[in-house]
Design a protein around this motif. Sequence first.
Motif: not given
Length: 380
Positions: A333-338
């Motif tokens: 949804q936010q194109h961000t990786l953890i």
Amino acid sequence: MATLTFEQPKHLAFVQKLEADIRFNLSDSCAQGLYLDELIALQPNALQGVNLGYAPIQGAFLLREQIAKFHSAGLSTPFNAEQVATFCGAQEAIFAVMSSLLSPDDEVIVFTPCYPSLAHLPTVLGAKVHTIALQASQKWQYDIDALAEHINERTRLIIVNTPHNPTGTVLSAQQAERICQLAAKYSCYILADEVALHGYSAEQPLSSLFSEYDKTIHLGVMSKSLGLAGLRVGWAITQDRELLQKMLNAKTFTSICCSAVDEQLARVALLHSEQILAQNNQQIRDNIAHFERFITAYAGLFSWHAPQAGSLALVKFNHAMPVETLAVALAQQQHTLILPSSVFDLAGNYFRLGLGNRHFAQGLARLSALIDEQDLYHSP
């Protein structure tokens, strides 16, 4: 002869399975580093006259001189170029070390969580691995008493990583001395994973704690503290000339040599390492402060121990939602990786936080947006 079976590291498999357009990486293990034009600007004529043939198997001598100087920071007895071998990244160096040292039925001790290949590769080579888990209740400190319980006459290799990936913990001089004493008692080797050694430190600058033990292999790389993962150059340093030659023999079956261009650019970076590290370390300090403000704004939703050194830390997600679910939603949804801690074989609702990226604030804003959209702060 048994077939060697390699498994893809879990953190890479997790990212691949996401099939998401990742634009911000909040788990990046590297400092920010430079773009190519920024690096070349430090020495504009650096690539003139570079021979595009094979580089020396051990690595270019002038580069090995700079590596020895860089890795000797703070040591009374510095390393020299003849003790250094270059590899195509730290992973190839790890493979060369282990394939040169380990035989079936040897035993290896590794502290976990850790970079996956440190625990997996020995099993591929037929060795038995004993893991010693770092505990959150002990602020992720090394348990040397547990090491003393596990080590025996069959132990061939002890693997230590400081600053530690993914917790940011640092070994003390007293802990390192005891590890060396135990290794000497059983005549085993130490693989000192020091890839983040010369970067950010919350207190005084760090130096190798294992240089006085002559059966240590020191591991370094351009990617972590210097943030130059695009230069595929890592290194191993050892006083054991016979082992070094075995490692070079192994290298001839993998890469043969590093890229001459990469080695030259790595030398330029090391010549200017003080400038690069100062910039990278300030970015880490800024990002630590930014994250402290973030978790204050979401009081109780996250908890952590800031890194003692390096650019990594573990963050606990204090919510009923599994952190794996959070990671998938954040990516899609936010194109961000953890990266959830499960990819490092660590139980609990943790994720790895990388504090070196210059786009850290934008990534954190994406995490904040997801929290607000799903009302995670006010829900159980």
